[in-house]
Scaffold this active site. Structure first.
Site, mmCIF file in Angstrom:
data_model
loop_
_atom_site.group_PDB
_atom_site.id
_atom_site.type_symbol
_atom_site.label_atom_id
_atom_site.label_comp_id
_atom_site.label_asym_id
_atom_site.label_seq_id
_atom_site.Cartn_x
_atom_site.Cartn_y
_atom_site.Cartn_z
ATOM 1 N N TYR A 216 13.934 -27.777 5.966
ATOM 2 C CA TYR A 216 15.743 -27.649 5.645
ATOM 3 C C TYR A 216 15.937 -25.757 6.778
ATOM 4 C CZ TYR A 216 13.017 -23.260 2.693
ATOM 5 O OH TYR A 216 12.346 -21.991 2.807
ATOM 6 N N CYS A 217 17.242 -25.810 6.864
ATOM 7 C CA CYS A 217 17.685 -24.664 7.013
ATOM 8 C C CYS A 217 17.767 -24.375 6.945
ATOM 9 C CB CYS A 217 17.930 -24.811 8.590
ATOM 10 S SG CYS A 217 19.353 -26.678 9.411
ATOM 11 N N GLN A 218 19.291 -23.263 7.233
ATOM 12 C CA GLN A 218 20.032 -22.079 6.889
ATOM 13 C C GLN A 218 20.798 -22.991 5.023
ATOM 14 O OE1 GLN A 218 22.159 -20.668 9.741
ATOM 15 N NE2 GLN A 218 20.855 -19.086 10.076
#
Lengths: 218, 218
Positions: B176-178
């Site tokens: 996952y990222c932002q």
DNA sequence: CTTCTATTCTATCGATCGCTAGATTAGACG
DNA sequence: CGTCTAATCTAGCGATCGATAGAATAGAAG
């Protein structure tokens, strides 16, 4: 204009914000929340020039907030679905919660009868159960026909001054009008109280009630 | 400007819409949802000019969406409370639901790895329970420190190309990222898959997870 | 086909908004 | 007290938006 990697996505998101950034459009949405309307009706009820209204409605349509239905030469606008109504409720609730000047403006606009003294939904349910309330719908007959609270009596605000004597004396009168920012019911409550009646305004008006009762059905 | 009785109230409501009507401001809000930031950090992460950023932040502050905290010469901005984060989530969800071009734009922006193939929260919960998943946080070390999913390993996206061999081979990797519109995790998933790993992206990224888990506490 | 009505389309004007760059404030450090 | 840094304030430019009025469209009625 500044460019950044995610710009295209955020630009489209901003379309929704733009749709909600003009007072006229927000008012139109609240008017549409009363039920389907033609452009002319909307312009008249809102007090806007017709051409102006048409243009704003198309922006709302482009944002996916309203739908159109053609019937003969008239075009009827309505909120696209009940999700829009619920979203508007949340939008307004959210704005009121964190903009002190908005809260103050509403207070001044409605007076005490429309804000602090108003009957909440929970209160109303209890009062209805105990049969100690008469619900009065102050909106136009047309709006009443489109939909109203169960058990409500239609007394358009214009006729109230002539007809309040008809209303029973043994129960509290709870009056409601279009929506949370409508001054009609607070004014009516003031009138009724001056006539010695026990009267209160319904918090949020018809729109707010509908928003909370459309969640189940539809 | 058109004048109508309720205008003052709707004008204030429109302030909130205006705050949400610029792509840059919406991006800033999503960045702030990662955690507290200084103006300079925001400008850098978002890719905006500094002065511009400052000006937009003040509009957000005027709308009651962000709060400031002074620490020495720096000023830290943050979302005013978790309600703002939840509201933003609903705003985006609502916009995606009724603007087909937005959905399409997101698809194109993220590719299949970030949209259709992504792991939902419900799916993730199940996978975590069965212990068949390794959560990888692709954001910067600083963002990871500010807060991250329980059990997640920090592998900033820049280092991924050098470090993916460290990751265990016996579980699926969920990266996952932002946030929902961040391309980092879909790209990482593509890289990992090309390296023969079993990898998927977490739908909505860190922001979306936080929005759904802040409801209880805070 | 003509006429009428409801609505939209087009063009224009003034106001507002976002971007940019220079001047300015508030606090930290020597 | 001066100097440095982070951030804001101010002013100007170009683009966009809302209001307005005239032209054009779609359907109903004759």
């Amino acid at each position: 204009m500044t460019e950044f990697p995610e710009a295209p996505v955020y630009e489209r998101l901003a379309h929704l914000g733009k749709a909600l950034s003009a007072p006229v459009r927000l008012r139109l949405l609240d008017l549409l929340d009363q039920g389907e309307c033609t452009v002319e009706e909307l312009a008249q009820r809102g007090g806007f020039p017709l051409k102006n209204t048409s243009s704003h409605l198309q922006q709302l349509r482009a944002a996916g907030l309203v739908a159109t239905r053609r019937e003969g030469t008239r075009i009827h606008y309505s909120l696209r679905d009940s999700e829009v109504s619920r979203f508007l409720g949340r939008f307004q609730e959210f704005a009121e919660a964190r903009m002190p000047d908005l809260r103050q403006e509403i207070q001044e606009h409605l007076g005490p009868e429309g804000s602090v003294d108003a009957v909440t939904h929970a209160e109303l349910d209890g009062m209805v159960e105990r049969g100690e309330v008469l619900l009065v719908d102050l909106r136009s007959a047309a709006e009443y026909e489109e939909g109203h609270l169960p058990g409500a009596v239609s007394v358009p605000s214009r006729e109230l001054a002539d007809r309040w004597a008809e209303l029973p004396w043994d129960t509290t009168i709870v009056a409601y009008c279009q929506g949370p920012y409508c001054v009609v019911s607070p004014r009516a409550v003031r009138l009724l109280r001056e006539a010695g009646r026990s009267a209160r305004s319904l918090k949020g008006g018809y729109v707010d009630w509908k928003r909370h009762h459309d969640s189940a059905d539809d």
